[in-house]
Every structure is written in C-alpha cells, then in structure tokens.
Design an enzyme around this catalytic site. Structure first.
Site, PDB file in Angstrom:
ATOM      1  CB  SER A  25      37.264  40.876  46.435  1.00 40.76           C
ATOM      2  OG  SER A  25      37.194  39.454  46.432  1.00 40.76           O
ATOM      3  CE  LYS A  27      38.517  35.652  44.513  1.00 43.31           C
ATOM      4  NZ  LYS A  27      39.493  36.717  44.724  1.00 43.31           N
ATOM      5  CG  HIS A  62      47.064  32.497  51.100  1.00 42.60           C
ATOM      6  ND1 HIS A  62      45.927  33.156  51.486  1.00 42.60           N
ATOM      7  CD2 HIS A  62      47.487  33.127  49.978  1.00 42.60           C
ATOM      8  CE1 HIS A  62      45.661  34.136  50.653  1.00 42.60           C
ATOM      9  NE2 HIS A  62      46.598  34.142  49.720  1.00 42.60           N
TER      10      HIS A  62
END
Length: 178
Positions: A25, A27, A62
């Site tokens: 999403s 977030k 990440h």
C-alpha cells in the site's frame, strides 16, 4: 529534532505514529519518509526473517533503499526492549510479522503486547510503527488464520489508542485517522 527547513509539519512534531495499510500500500515508504524528516542517525527495527530466497531479496532491497543514516536492528520477539534501547528515531517494520513470530513461536501474545504498549506510552523520542490492516478481506479459512486476524485487529486498535498519529495508506495515498 526535525529538520530546520521552515516550520516542522504537524507530523514531525508528534512523537509516535502508526502507519496502517494492506500489502504494497505504500505504508512503509511513508513511515520511512516521516522518520527521515528528523536529523541524525535513525534505527530500523526489522521483524522479518529471511526464510527463503524471495524474502531475502525483499530484505536486501529494503536495506539498499535506506541510506547510511540507518542502522538495522533485527528483532523477532522482544520488540519493547529493542525500541527502548534507542533514543534516536526508531522505525519498526512491521508489527504484523512480529505478531506472527509471537503466535507461531507459542509466545505470550498478551504479555508482549502489553510491554509494547507500555514502551510506546513511555517513549519520548520519535517512533514510527508499520502494521498491516488484515481485517478488510475475506474471513480466513483456517482457525489459525482467524485467530491471527483477530489478534492483529486487537493489536492495531491497542497501538492506535496510545500513539499520537495514525495514518491509513491505500494505493500510496495517506489518510489521516488520528
């Protein structure tokens, strides 16, 4: 302290924030940007474990996305201790994997959750928490899936009650809830 470029935004003034949303999403990206608005070193508390090649690749991606201001701390279970150990801004990604670690490991979910809530309440430095909103879809088929969905909902509600700011994220767009 927030960057001195003008007046800090309302979000920068707040000390604790929860970012909720579904998978992919946006977030985590928004939580990272909020943390990076603060000067100095940053702590990234990772609750994921590289159990397979695909997850290892996600984790590597990440890590590469975060700059050299970030120190990564891996924490599967004792999240309250990991947060309390640092005075600089902390980003926890994510509460959903942490809860999964607790449940699958047979740990005391209620006890660990209460310790986390107490730590969030006491925290003076910025804290950014990321969690999945898993209750918007179909009812899980298995008892474990239903138990997890219920525990995740309770965890999100408990954390949302004690943080300063809650943002729901869908399609990369933030919606301020609190």
């Amino acid at each position: 302290m927030p960057h001195s470029r003008g007046v800090p935004s309302e979000q920068q003034k707040l000390t604790t924030s929860l970012f909720l949303g579904g998978a992919r999403s946006g977030k985590s990206r928004l939580a990272q940007a909020a943390a990076e608005a603060f000067d100095g070193p940053l702590i990234y508390v990772a609750t994921a474990e590289a159990g397979d090649a695909e997850m290892a690749a996600r984790i590597a991606h990440h890590r590469a996305d975060r700059g050299d201001r970030w120190t990564t701390v891996e924490c599967r279970i004792d999240l309250a201790d990991a947060i309390a150990a640092y005075e600089q801004p902390v980003l926890v990604d994510c509460l959903t994997l942490w809860l999964s670690n607790l449940m699958l490991g047979g740990h005391d979910v209620a006890g660990h959750t209460q310790r986390l809530i107490d730590t969030v309440r006491e925290r003076a430095a910025p804290l950014f928490l990321v969690s999945n909103e898993v209750g918007l879809g179909l009812v899980p088929e298995t008892p474990l899936g239903r138990a997890f969905r219920d525990e995740q909902g309770r965890l999100n509600q408990s954390i949302a009650a004690v943080v300063d700011h809650v943002t729901f994220v869908a399609a990369g767009l933030p919606l301020r809830l609190k």
